[in-house]
Enzyme design. Structure first.
Site, short mmCIF file in Angstrom:
data_model
loop_
_atom_site.label_atom_id
_atom_site.label_comp_id
_atom_site.label_asym_id
_atom_site.label_seq_id
_atom_site.Cartn_x
_atom_site.Cartn_y
_atom_site.Cartn_z
N MET A 90 -3.66 1.88 3.52
CA MET A 90 -4.70 2.27 4.47
C MET A 90 -5.97 1.42 4.36
SD MET A 90 -4.06 6.37 4.61
CE MET A 90 -2.40 6.94 5.04
N GLN A 98 -3.38 1.87 -0.83
CA GLN A 98 -3.42 0.42 -0.59
C GLN A 98 -3.14 0.12 0.88
OE1 GLN A 98 -1.06 -2.02 -3.33
NE2 GLN A 98 -1.11 -0.35 -4.81
N ARG A 155 1.08 -8.38 1.88
CA ARG A 155 1.85 -7.45 1.04
C ARG A 155 3.23 -7.95 0.64
NH1 ARG A 155 -2.16 -4.50 -1.17
NH2 ARG A 155 -3.55 -3.70 0.46
#
EC number: 2.1.1.148
Length: 317
Positions: free
Chosen positions: A180, A178, A286
């Site tokens: 990268m 996720q 995130r």
């Protein structure tokens, strides 16, 4: 006088190369110097991307430099009066760089500078005589999460959108994949083609979270029924997978194929060098409640270490 700032060291290049073997804390100056020469000669370029160069320049000068580029892969950025580029790109535009910048590179990365000047054709005796710069510490700050840890290796802050940061991260494979997806930055990672059971660790959650009803990709932080039973089954699966992996290796099987039997709970380690505008985008996406808990904890840790500036809001999408 031109203001010039650099992030990294000769050793930083070596660390970001040796992480492939999970030996990024290993130091041996002679071997390190030979490795830098080897990387240069054999065009293993990504470890050079973690050393950053910034210098004060007029925008017109930056545009003039860009107009002279014949290599479409070179990336040179401008933000708030400063030109930013990593050492890999600097090497590829070497003849276009101001002499003062080259002199600072010589001071900050003397072994690497010597290798660049000789285009890799430098004998051991001369190579060993060069000064070698090291990082002052493995990390400046480290935060543990439920699934791993993250360390701040270095930062170059000039109050621009292109301020740079280097982190080292240890996390499960599914978190790394996720991570990268955030492609504006540089990565170097442990390779299971090189590393066998000497680096073989796994994340085991405390319980299996419930699937969110309204969000197909998210979870609810509550255990499912029989969570303990499934955790035990996961432990057994990991144990069986490791045993099969080791059997394949013992019979002479290639690690690059044997690794295919190892589950996604396996941990990896990687270096990430990223500009502030991309870092802020990572934090925004995130830390969102819809992000997976494990990567959300890492994003919160990053925010705690270096803050959030909102530079990503300049992008429409």
């Amino acid at each position: 006088m031109m203001k010039i700032y650099l992030m990294g060291s000769d050793q930083r290049i070596v660390r970001c190369a040796r992480v492939s073997f999970a030996k990024d804390s290993y130091v041996d100056e002679k071997r390190d110097k030979r490795l830098i020469r080897y990387l240069f000669k054999h065009r293993h370029a990504s470890p050079f991307e973690h050393n950053i160069i910034a210098f004060e320049w007029k925008k017109e000068k930056w545009i003039e430099l860009l107009s002279k580029l014949e290599n479409p892969t070179v990336q040179v950025y401008y933000s708030n009066g400063f030109v930013f580029l990593n050492l890999r790109n600097a090497i590829n535009v070497w003849e276009l760089l101001p002499d003062a910048v080259k002199e600072r590179i010589k001071e900050a990365f003397p072994t690497t500078y010597g290798v660049i000047q000789r285009r890799g054709e430098i004998e051991d005796e001369e190579l060993y005589s060069l000064p070698y710069t090291k990082d002052k510490a493995y990390v400046k700050e480290k935060i543990e999460t439920s699934s791993g840890w993250i360390g701040l290796v270095d930062k170059l802050e000039l109050e621009t959108d292109m301020d740079f940061y280097t982190f080292v991260v240890e996390c499960p494979l599914f978190v790394a994949r996720q991570w990268m997806r955030h492609r504006f930055g540089s990565y170097n990672e442990v390779s299971k083609r090189y590393v066998g059971k000497e680096f073989l660790e796994f994340y085991l959650p405390k319980y299996i979270r419930k699937q969110a009803e309204k969000n197909k990709q998210a979870s609810v932080d509550e255990p499912i029924s029989e969570s303990e039973v499934f955790i035990k089954k996961i432990e057994n699966l990991i144990s069986k997978s490791v045993k099969l992996y080791e059997e394949i290796i013992e019979k002479g099987g290639a690690k690059e194929l044997a690794r295919g039997v190892l589950p996604q709970f396996m941990k990896t380690r990687f270096y990430w060098t990223v500009p502030r505008i991309s870092l802020d985008n990572f934090i925004t996406l995130r830390t969102h409640e819809g992000a997976q808990k494990e990567i959300r904890e890492f994003a919160e840790a990053i925010k705690e270490m270096v803050g959030y500036r909102g530079t990503d809001k300049k992008n429409v999408i």
